[in-house]
Design an enzyme around this catalytic site. Structure first.
Site, PDB file in Angstrom:
ATOM      1  CG  ASP A 146      32.281  35.406  40.810  1.00 36.53           C
ATOM      2  OD1 ASP A 146      32.304  36.648  40.800  1.00 36.53           O
ATOM      3  OD2 ASP A 146      33.309  34.714  40.942  1.00 36.53           O
ATOM      4  CG  ASP A 157      35.424  35.506  37.885  1.00 36.11           C
ATOM      5  OD1 ASP A 157      35.047  36.688  37.931  1.00 36.11           O
ATOM      6  OD2 ASP A 157      35.618  34.805  38.889  1.00 36.11           O
ATOM      7  CD  GLU A 158      31.381  39.703  38.485  1.00 35.42           C
ATOM      8  OE1 GLU A 158      30.357  39.690  39.179  1.00 35.42           O
ATOM      9  OE2 GLU A 158      32.357  40.427  38.727  1.00 35.42           O
TER      10      GLU A 158
HETATM   11  P1  TTP Z   1      37.053  37.416  41.583  1.00 38.17           P
HETATM   12  O1  TTP Z   1      35.835  36.747  41.045  1.00 38.17           O
HETATM   13  O2  TTP Z   1      36.864  38.631  42.442  1.00 38.17           O
HETATM   14  O3  TTP Z   1      37.892  36.410  42.467  1.00 38.17           O
HETATM   15  P2  TTP Z   1      38.153  34.868  42.253  1.00 38.17           P
HETATM   16  O4  TTP Z   1      37.361  34.317  41.127  1.00 38.17           O
HETATM   17  O5  TTP Z   1      39.621  34.644  42.172  1.00 38.17           O
HETATM   18  O6  TTP Z   1      37.671  34.259  43.627  1.00 38.17           O
HETATM   19  P3  TTP Z   1      36.162  34.073  44.148  1.00 38.17           P
HETATM   20  O7  TTP Z   1      35.997  32.598  44.334  1.00 38.17           O
HETATM   21  O8  TTP Z   1      36.123  34.826  45.436  1.00 38.17           O
HETATM   22  O9  TTP Z   1      35.242  34.629  43.111  1.00 38.17           O
HETATM   23  O10 TTP Z   1      38.019  37.814  40.403  1.00 38.17           O
HETATM   24  C1  TTP Z   1      38.158  37.042  39.224  1.00 38.17           C
HETATM   25  C2  TTP Z   1      39.590  37.046  38.764  1.00 38.17           C
HETATM   26  O11 TTP Z   1      40.032  38.371  38.555  1.00 38.17           O
HETATM   27  C3  TTP Z   1      40.539  36.438  39.770  1.00 38.17           C
HETATM   28  O12 TTP Z   1      40.649  35.030  39.654  1.00 38.17           O
HETATM   29  C4  TTP Z   1      41.834  37.150  39.443  1.00 38.17           C
HETATM   30  C5  TTP Z   1      41.412  38.495  38.918  1.00 38.17           C
HETATM   31  N1  TTP Z   1      41.598  39.513  39.976  1.00 38.17           N
HETATM   32  C6  TTP Z   1      42.805  40.216  40.006  1.00 38.17           C
HETATM   33  O13 TTP Z   1      43.677  39.999  39.166  1.00 38.17           O
HETATM   34  N2  TTP Z   1      43.002  41.131  41.013  1.00 38.17           N
HETATM   35  C7  TTP Z   1      42.072  41.388  41.978  1.00 38.17           C
HETATM   36  O14 TTP Z   1      42.291  42.221  42.878  1.00 38.17           O
HETATM   37  C8  TTP Z   1      40.824  40.656  41.933  1.00 38.17           C
HETATM   38  C9  TTP Z   1      39.768  40.897  42.988  1.00 38.17           C
HETATM   39  C10 TTP Z   1      40.644  39.743  40.918  1.00 38.17           C
HETATM   40 MG    MG Z   2      35.327  34.717  40.938  1.00 37.82          MG
END
Ligand code: TTP
Ligand code: MG
Length: 361
Positions: A13, A111-112
């Site tokens: 991720d 992103d995962e």
């Molecule tokens: P995530 O992987 O949940 O968050 P992240 O990558 O920003 O942070 P982390 O380091 O905790 O993994 O989500 C991936 C992308 O999806 C994030 O960069 C932006 C988008 N997203 C939104 O637009 N709205 C949301 O509520 C969430 C959770 C994510």
């Molecule tokens: Mg992320």
């Protein structure tokens, strides 16, 4: 329970993905509180935060928070609008890198992804080697960090990737799964939301270890059949296979008649043979389907499609035949047919271990 390195799943991720992409393109943003979302309009903006850098998280800002609140928490943060096209391009490149390492691959979101690394990883050392290689490759090519969780199953791998964010690597060895999970709060299990967490709390179940030991009957009284998967995950049992989301979205065949025709028998016989062709391809590619579609083109080239969706997935030929015959009914005797087609969509790759989940009952 699995105690050997037979099954090795990586969950990867990206860290603060949208924000990391922005600061990789504009290095002057690195280290700053950076919020991606709608315009804060000096505190009167009405949108939400998409994500933010870890520096911004220190101010209490997080995804889905009203942008006005984020502005109040840190007015000096850099606020940038969401650039979806850019993030999708970077994501596609990263996913191609990840996929190149894996025996099987399942992208879960922008992103995962899950990587099945079973044929490459046989111990802690090789797990570390591959995870480090992958992390380095993503940094080298896109300038962003990610967190990796390694475990014998998908759920624990996902919990592990979240365990030490950002830029983390958490390897849960097959013999350590239960110990790793036991002290964590139940909400760490994907699917256990606020409501379930609250009910479990009333039952004096706060951590995963307590859930693992809880009486299945009592859990089932509260949660029905979900109790089974909850308890099995808590015990480290997780047999879900990766879903290969291949590019195949549908399988279809069509045929143009030698001469325009309204001969019902002829139309039906071509229709049935198309169903058989579609079915053969589906079996070869190991798919199940849920929707059957037909296509009709009359002699004046007017073209119609119809679809019928089942309440379940199947790979049954007779179902394809029956659905397409039913759908064809409205067109018979309307005009002369030039072409007909049959297709299946809402495809799912056959999951060999699917049945094992119910075996647990
Ligand atoms: P995530 O992987 O949940 O968050 P992240 O990558 O920003 O942070 P982390 O380091 O905790 O993994 O989500 C991936 C992308 O999806 C994030 O960069 C932006 C988008 N997203 C939104 O637009 N709205 C949301 O509520 C969430 C959770 C994510
Ligand atoms: Mg992320």
């Amino acid at each position: 329970m699995i105690h050997s390195w037979n099954n090795v799943i990586f969950h990867i991720d990206m860290d603060s993905f949208f924000a990391s992409v922005e600061s990789s393109k504009r290095p002057e943003l690195k280290g700053l509180p950076l919020v991606i979302g709608s315009d804060p309009k000096s505190g009167s903006g009405r949108g939400v935060v998409s994500t933010c850098s870890y520096e911004a998280r220190r101010f209490g800002i997080h995804s889905a928070m009203p942008i006005s609140k984020a502005y109040r928490l840190c007015p000096d943060a850099v606020f940038l609008p969401v650039n979806s096209k850019l993030y999708k391009e970077v994501s596609d490149r990263i996913m191609r890198i990840l996929q190149s390492y894996a025996d099987r691959f399942e992208q879960v979101s922008i992103d995962e992804a899950y990587l099945d690394m079973s044929s490459k990883v046989c111990d802690h050392t090789t797990a570390t080697k591959f995870a480090t290689q992958i992390k380095n490759k993503v940094v080298e090519t896109e300038g962003i960090t990610c967190s990796v969780g390694v475990a014998p199953g998908k759920t624990v791998a996902k919990i592990a990737s979240d365990h030490d964010k950002p830029n983390g690597l958490t390897i849960v060895q097959p013999t350590e799964v239960k110990q790793f999970l036991a002290p964590l709060p139940v909400a760490k299990i994907p699917g256990i939301g606020k409501k379930t967490e609250q009910i479990l709390k009333q039952m004096h179940i706060k951590d995963i270890g307590e859930l693992a030991d809880a009486d299945i009957q009592i859990l089932m009284n509260k949660f029905g059949k979900h109790a089974i998967s909850m308890k099995s995950i808590a015990n480290g049992i997780d047999v879900r296979e990766l879903k290969d989301k291949t590019e195949v979205k549908s399988i279809s065949k069509e045929d143009t008649f030698d001469f325009d025709t309204n001969d019902v028998d002829k139309i039906d016989s071509v229709l049935m043979s198309l169903c058989e062709d579609v079915h053969r391809t589906m079996l070869r590619k190991q798919f199940l389907f849920r929707t059957v579609t037909i296509k009709v083109r009359f002699k004046d080239f007017t073209t119609y499609t119809r679809a019928s969706t089942l309440p379940f997935t199947t790979n049954d030929l007779e179902t394809i035949k029956k659905c397409s015959r039913d759908l064809m009914q409205e067109f018979i005797h309307k005009d002369e047919f030039r072409l007909i087609g049959v297709g299946i969509t809402k495809l799912e790759k056959i999951d060999r271990k699917q049945t094992l989940i119910t075996d647990f009952i």
